[in-house]
Design an enzyme around this catalytic site. Structure first.
Site, PDB file in Angstrom:
ATOM      1  N   PHE A 130       5.165  33.809  30.351  1.00 24.56           N
ATOM      2  CA  PHE A 130       6.365  34.358  29.723  1.00 24.56           C
ATOM      3  C   PHE A 130       6.051  34.629  28.265  1.00 24.56           C
ATOM      4  O   PHE A 130       5.625  33.732  27.545  1.00 24.56           O
ATOM      5  CB  PHE A 130       7.553  33.399  29.823  1.00 24.56           C
ATOM      6  CG  PHE A 130       8.793  33.978  29.199  1.00 24.56           C
ATOM      7  CD1 PHE A 130       9.546  34.922  29.877  1.00 24.56           C
ATOM      8  CD2 PHE A 130       9.184  33.616  27.913  1.00 24.56           C
ATOM      9  CE1 PHE A 130      10.684  35.492  29.285  1.00 24.56           C
ATOM     10  CE2 PHE A 130      10.313  34.182  27.319  1.00 24.56           C
ATOM     11  CZ  PHE A 130      11.066  35.110  28.013  1.00 24.56           C
ATOM     12  N   ASP A 215      -0.216  32.285  22.893  1.00 24.01           N
ATOM     13  CA  ASP A 215       1.229  32.280  22.718  1.00 24.01           C
ATOM     14  C   ASP A 215       1.659  30.822  22.597  1.00 24.01           C
ATOM     15  O   ASP A 215       1.758  30.105  23.595  1.00 24.01           O
ATOM     16  CB  ASP A 215       1.899  32.961  23.923  1.00 24.01           C
ATOM     17  CG  ASP A 215       3.427  32.974  23.799  1.00 24.01           C
ATOM     18  OD1 ASP A 215       3.965  32.239  22.947  1.00 24.01           O
ATOM     19  OD2 ASP A 215       4.073  33.707  24.575  1.00 24.01           O
ATOM     20  N   LYS A 244      10.183  29.825  17.639  1.00 22.87           N
ATOM     21  CA  LYS A 244      10.970  28.650  18.028  1.00 22.87           C
ATOM     22  C   LYS A 244      10.918  27.496  17.006  1.00 22.87           C
ATOM     23  O   LYS A 244      11.655  27.515  16.036  1.00 22.87           O
ATOM     24  CB  LYS A 244      10.574  28.203  19.431  1.00 22.87           C
ATOM     25  CG  LYS A 244      10.971  29.268  20.470  1.00 22.87           C
ATOM     26  CD  LYS A 244      10.960  28.780  21.895  1.00 22.87           C
ATOM     27  CE  LYS A 244      11.643  29.797  22.795  1.00 22.87           C
ATOM     28  NZ  LYS A 244      10.810  30.339  23.855  1.00 22.87           N
TER      29      LYS A 244
HETATM   30  C1  LIG Z   1      10.644  31.841  24.065  1.00 20.82           C
HETATM   31  C2  LIG Z   1       9.281  32.361  24.259  1.00 20.82           C
HETATM   32  C3  LIG Z   1       8.935  33.672  23.895  1.00 20.82           C
HETATM   33  C4  LIG Z   1       9.952  34.669  23.391  1.00 20.82           C
HETATM   34  O1  LIG Z   1      10.568  34.265  22.213  1.00 20.82           O
HETATM   35  P1  LIG Z   1      11.930  35.016  21.757  1.00 20.82           P
HETATM   36  O2  LIG Z   1      12.204  34.393  20.415  1.00 20.82           O
HETATM   37  O3  LIG Z   1      12.954  34.729  22.780  1.00 20.82           O
HETATM   38  O4  LIG Z   1      11.616  36.453  21.655  1.00 20.82           O
HETATM   39  C5  LIG Z   1       7.633  34.059  24.043  1.00 20.82           C
HETATM   40  N1  LIG Z   1       6.708  33.231  24.533  1.00 20.82           N
HETATM   41  C6  LIG Z   1       6.995  31.963  24.895  1.00 20.82           C
HETATM   42  C7  LIG Z   1       5.909  31.076  25.422  1.00 20.82           C
HETATM   43  C8  LIG Z   1       8.296  31.496  24.782  1.00 20.82           C
HETATM   44  O5  LIG Z   1       8.593  30.257  25.180  1.00 20.82           O
END
Ligand SMILES: *Cc1c(COP(=O)(O)O)cnc(C)c1O
Length: 403
Positions: A130, A215, A244
């Protein structure tokens, strides 16, 4: 129309909170919920941490926004501190995780472009990934449920099964620019990528002159007990997306890169209006003040151990509800034998907030500041919810089907 004018894109729980205090959320009528969702790893220091509140309110009285046409001292400071604490030399600030990923993908493509290989633009990603909800990041994530109905998938992403080295080697071709992976798949079900696999990725990138993009939007900023999850492995990235936890609740993201990887990102090729604004930078710097404090990450590791052991005992106690505990640090998952949505509902009835994930997992991401006492309280609530589920006919049915 149902109730509100909002898009119906979220299946929201019928709950609204008025305020937060540390690991707790409080409704308008004063009901207290233990928050082991933490805004999905966003409220890294809990709700209304006094140091963050002070940093934000102080900045709010001085300057909210200036364009990136001007110097923003808070940006240089936060970038410098992130570079100092990581592999990176360069930082680009964004407002979200998906935007940080967009910048990471663009950085990788530009690297090859300025090195005379514009044909290299493809990125290899992994099943269950994701990376966000923009058009490029849904293509990177490759999940059908997020791609469906949005027209042709953005070109340039090749997906291979999680942990499959052979498929990965086959997927690397003359057009490959980078490999993109979450060191711990969050949304995909709290699947920790083994250190050996991470190191294989690094070696493959070195061999083929590819960029390794991590990521760490969910796994970063102390979540696993190190500043970044990849630090548990021997694999150092070229580019990393974060978000985050770095904002502690304020929208902040960042793309970090080595000098070499960022070589193509010259004046005018990328930009943002809001990214890195003074409010966001004040909070980001305040988060780092705490997370980089001597002993903080060790305390996360200590709490994580307490949580993991307690979770494991709940799994032993309720084998008809839970299958196993997985994760790293305070990024924990319970793989369920009953529908994870039923578990989340039962937890909410017990006033504990958790989040669903793929592979029928319930995710727990308490604030990094959670106390041992709060962990014990949370585990008691999980136990209470599990007992209810174990007694319900639906759980019994699942048990029959599983045996
Ligand atoms: C939440 C998340 C995203 C996307 O972040 P947004 O701030 O919602 O755009 C991308 N990669 C990972 C692993 C995530 O947990």
């Amino acid at each position: 129309m149902s109730g509100s004018a909002l898009y119906e894109t979220f299946a929201r729980a019928p709950l609204a909170f008025e305020r937060g205090e540390g690991s707790w959320l409080v409704t308008e009528t004063g009901e207290r919920y233990l928050d082991f969702a933490a805004g999905i790893a966003v409220n890294s220091l809990g709700h209304c941490h006094p140091h963050l509140v002070a940093a934000l309110t102080e900045q709010a009285g001085k300057l909210w926004h200036v364009s990136n046409l001007y110097e923003i001292p808070g940006q240089s400071r936060l970038a410098g501190r992130l570079a100092e604490a990581t592999f990176a030399d360069r930082v680009f600030f964004t407002n979200s995780g998906a935007e940080a990923l967009e910048c990471a993908i663009k950085t990788a493509r530009r690297y090859h472009y300025v090195n005379g290989r514009p044909e290299r633009y493809r990125v290899v990603t992994f099943e269950g990934a994701f990376h966000g909800r923009t058009l490029a990041t849904i293509a990177a994530g490759g999940q059908k449920k997020y791609l469906e109905g949005f027209g042709p998938k953005v070109e340039g992403f090749d997906q291979v099964p999680f942990g499959d080295v052979e498929a990965l080697e086959k997927a690397i071709g003359p057009e490959t620019a980078a490999i993109l992976i979450e060191p711990v798949q969050g949304e995909g079900g709290i699947r920790v990528v083994p250190a050996s696999f991470m190191e294989t990725l690094r070696a493959l990138c070195d061999r083929h002159d590819l960029l390794l993009i991590l990521d760490e939007v969910q796994s970063g900023v102390g979540r696993t007990g190190r500043l970044f999850a990849h630090e548990w492995t021997g694999a150092v990235p070229d580019i990393m997306a974060i978000a985050k936890g770095i904002g502690g609740g304020f929208p902040v993201g960042a793309c970090l890169a080595t000098e070499k990887a960022a070589a193509g990102m010259t004046a005018g090729v990328h930009g943002t209006t809001f990214g890195g604004n003074p409010l966001a930078m004040a909070v980001g710097n305040a988060v780092l003040d705490i997370v980089l404090e001597e002993g903080f990450l060790q305390s996360v590791q200590d709490r994580a151990l307490v949580a993991r052991q307690a979770f494991a005992s709940v799994v032993d106690e309720f084998p008809q509800v839970f299958e196993d505990v997985r994760g790293a640090g305070l990024l924990l998952g319970l793989k369920c034998r009953v529908a994870n949505t039923a578990v989340i509902d039962a937890l909410r009835d017990a006033r504990l907030l958790a989040v669903g994930a793929g592979d029928n997992v319930v995710r727990f991401l308490p604030p990094l500041t959670v106390s041992d006492e709060e962990i014990r309280e949370g585990v008691e609530r999980i136990r209470a919810a599990a007992a209810t589920l174990a007694a319900s006919p639906a759980a019994a049915e699942m048990k029959k089907a599983a045996s």
